[in-house]
Enzyme design. Structure first.
Site, PDB file in Angstrom:
ATOM      1  N   CYS A  80       0.833  -1.192   0.000  1.00 32.18           N
ATOM      2  CA  CYS A  80       0.000   0.000   0.000  1.00 32.18           C
ATOM      3  C   CYS A  80       0.868   1.242   0.000  1.00 32.18           C
ATOM      4  CB  CYS A  80      -0.912   0.021   1.238  1.00 32.18           C
ATOM      5  SG  CYS A  80      -2.031  -1.386   1.353  1.00 32.18           S
ATOM      6  N   GLY A 107      -0.065   0.810  -5.252  1.00 34.03           N
ATOM      7  CA  GLY A 107      -1.379   0.198  -5.175  1.00 34.03           C
ATOM      8  C   GLY A 107      -2.307   0.731  -6.240  1.00 34.03           C
ATOM      9  N   ASN A 181       0.043   0.498   6.020  1.00 34.94           N
ATOM     10  CA  ASN A 181       0.873  -0.223   5.052  1.00 34.94           C
ATOM     11  C   ASN A 181       1.646  -1.284   5.808  1.00 34.94           C
ATOM     12  OD1 ASN A 181       2.432  -0.995   2.808  1.00 34.94           O
ATOM     13  ND2 ASN A 181       3.973   0.570   3.212  1.00 34.94           N
ATOM     14  N   GLY A 182       1.510  -2.527   5.388  1.00 33.26           N
ATOM     15  CA  GLY A 182       2.191  -3.626   6.062  1.00 33.26           C
ATOM     16  C   GLY A 182       1.253  -4.806   6.231  1.00 33.26           C
ATOM     17  N   TYR A 352      12.195  -3.418  -5.920  1.00 37.52           N
ATOM     18  CA  TYR A 352      10.994  -3.473  -6.752  1.00 37.52           C
ATOM     19  C   TYR A 352       9.899  -2.482  -6.352  1.00 37.52           C
ATOM     20  CZ  TYR A 352       6.928  -5.448  -9.183  1.00 37.52           C
ATOM     21  OH  TYR A 352       5.829  -5.621  -9.974  1.00 37.52           O
TER      22      TYR A 352
END
Length: 601
Positions: A80, A107, A181-182, A352
């Site tokens: 995210c 996202g 996020n996670g 990435y």
């Protein structure tokens, strides 16, 4: 120890009743660790009763039964992007929109935004790209207020509902919106606690999202802090201590949560709140600018500082592992170290996930990728391949490919043209969709490939779907030989901290040697980056980092609570059980040519 003895006795009773299979599935070690962190705070509240533990263990046994029956328990993990902005005055909606556009790579499934003037909240979220979700002027006009948070999420199997788009909200205590996020690794245990009398309100959860669980744990801990204050001999008004309650909740919450979490919240009466897990696995960056007409500092907090550029914020620093940052309604910065921190960032961020124009944990992503190219060139030289041209697989591999070209004295060419209106195949929710998407995504130019021996550089090779078909395309464009080089080592283990890589069997490298992977991908030669070289690049750019999370390459999970039992449950939970190694499947567009004769490597 008393809690563990009670747990053991309960489990023994279950086995005696003929439920040994179900009891064996109870994650007792992780449950005990979670409960030991959670119950001391609960015991200080008048709502805590002696039967809490037994009821919680009973709930865990039911949970184990659901797992044994094949019912999915763990929410899909997501990569995210998150951002929060505090302005002294004026609407924040447009700047949140611009920031989310810069985080769109993190996202592409859904987007959400909530704004406030501290008297009222305005929210909108839906499935789709940022530009589509907020395309209507009527939507943006309703998002008034000078403070706000925004979120983008990518798609995974079983998570297409707009209901799971963020932000999430609870109205008590105070009123809290949260974006995350996670991925938590003890979500099931936390969810069961929230549904038991261990929670103040026996909280009902609307979704399977671990982010909603996290929000409710945070809310529970704020309420506990308030109750402890009320039950003390303090004579001041509790409303004067809301900020203290939130900071205290941060300390107790971080003892309970396991996994990766970088979060931003709006807490009514307290301010814009951000916090990061004690390992700092997912990034979180603080930015600052001067307000209009000298009216004081304005603040931004985001997953990546690339989002600061269009809205004129300057990077200040990373939010530290285990730290909570609060921007009060009058713009004051308050920080507290809520838990001892040890920076163990996910190294896949630099390979990435993140943009090359970001700086994460004091490491420039672009420089990291250039250094990967230098290390990779050394390995390629050892192969003595006859190479005519170096070609990147767009976009993330360009820095490494440029450096390989320079180190080897070979021409660099852009031979694969990308259709930028097609989403990433890596984050497509279905294997068939990923394979159909590849040929819409890239087109090979014969002018670059015809009659040449080609070295393709990619940032990573995960499932192999894209790479196997790219090799076919390049051959059909006239290449004599196709060699592959990956800036990352082979991905052999799931990433459980917020990236959709749940099943070991879906990785092209699973159980195969490098030569066997090369045959699957139908290439003439293949070389991967070494794990040691990858890590040494990171350590050279920030010597203060002692350990990176490189679990998807080496199987070492920095949180210490992920074992083979956890991974097996993850693989059977519905997210990864139907996935297979993509590179072995037949192309849906054109029949592949016969495998070429292999060159010795």
């Amino acid at each position: 120890m008393q809690l563990q003895r009670q747990a053991s006795q309960k489990l023994h009773a279950v086995k005696q009743q003929g439920c040994a299979k179900m009891a064996a599935r109870v994650p007792s070690r992780r449950l005990a660790a979670t409960m030991q962190a959670y119950l001391p705070a609960a015991s200080q509240s008048s709502s805590f009763v002696g039967s809490t533990w037994s009821r919680t263990v009973s709930q865990q046994i039911l949970t184990a039964g659901r797992v044994a029956a094949g019912v999915p328990m763990r929410a899909p993990t997501r990569m995210c992007g998150i951002i929060g902005i505090f302005k002294q005055e004026g609407p924040v909606n447009v700047e949140l929109y611009e920031g989310l556009l810069m985080l769109q790579h993190r996202g592409q499934d859904s987007a959400g935004m909530v704004t406030t003037d501290w008297a009222k909240f305005w929210e909108f979220k839906d499935n789709g790209l940022v530009k589509d979700v907020f395309a209507k002027k009527s939507v943006m006009d309703k998002l008034t207020g000078h403070v706000g948070i925004g979120h983008v999420r990518y798609p995974t199997a079983g998570s297409a509902s707009a209901q799971e788009a963020q932000p999430f909200f609870v109205n008590s205590p105070l009123g809290i919106y949260l974006i995350h996020n996670g991925n938590l690794t003890n979500t099931d245990e936390l969810r069961d606690m929230l549904n038991s009398s261990s929670s103040f309100f026996n909280r009902h959860l609307k979704t399977d999202s671990d982010s909603e669980v996290l929000l409710n744990i945070f809310a529970d801990e704020i309420h506990r802090a308030h109750q402890r204050f009320v039950q003390s001999e303090a004579t001041t008004d509790p409303n004067e201590h809301k900020l203290d309650f939130v900071l205290e909740a941060g300390e107790s919450m971080m003892k309970t949560l396991q996994g990766a979490f970088s979060c931003i919240c709006l807490v009514k009466g307290v301010g814009l709140v951000a916090f990061r897990d004690p390992h700092g696995i997912r990034p979180l960056v603080l930015g600052r600018r001067q307000g209009m007409d000298g009216k004081g500092a304005e603040w931004a907090i985001a997953s990546e500082d690339c989002s600061f550029g269009p809205i004129a914020f300057e990077r200040v620093r990373d939010v530290q592992p285990g730290e909570m940052v609060i921007i009060t309604p009058d713009g004051q910065l308050v920080t507290r170290q809520c838990a001892p921190g040890q920076l163990n960032p996910c190294i896949f961020e630099y390979i990435y996930l993140s943009r090359p124009d970001s700086v994460l944990n004091d490491i420039n992503v672009y420089n990291f990728q250039l250094n990967l190219g230098t290390r990779l060139a050394r390995k390629i030289k050892e192969r003595n391949w006859d190479i005519d041209v170096v070609v990147p697989v767009p976009d993330g591999s360009r820095p490494a490919a440029i450096q390989v070209s320079a180190e080897m004295g070979l021409p660099y060419r852009e031979g694969l043209v990308k259709n930028r209106y097609v989403g990433r195949t890596f984050i497509m929710p279905d294997q068939r969709m990923r394979e159909m998407s590849v040929r819409r995504k890239l087109n090979a130019m014969p002018a670059v490939f015809e009659g040449r021996n080609v070295l393709l550089i990619d940032d990573s090779i995960v499932r192999g779907t894209t790479m196997a078909q790219i090799v076919d395309m390049v051959r059909k464009a006239g290449a004599r030989r196709v060699y592959l080089a990956s800036s990352a080592p082979p991905v052999r283990f799931p990433n459980v901290y917020g990236v959709d890589m749940p099943n070991r069997k879906e990785f092209v490298a699973h159980g195969l040697t490098e030569d066997q992977i090369c045959e699957v991908l139908r290439a003439d030669g293949l070389v991967y980056q070494d794990v040691d070289d990858l890590l040494s690049v990171g350590y050279s750019l920030n010597p203060n980092i002692k350990t990176f999370d490189a679990a998807c390459f080496d199987g070492h999970y920095v949180t210490g609570d992920v074992d083979d039992e956890y991974l097996q449950e993850l693989e059977s939970s519905g997210r990864g059980k139907s996935r297979t190694r993509a590179g072995r499947q037949t192309s849906l567009v054109a029949a592949p040519a016969q495998p070429p004769a292999r060159v010795a490597v």
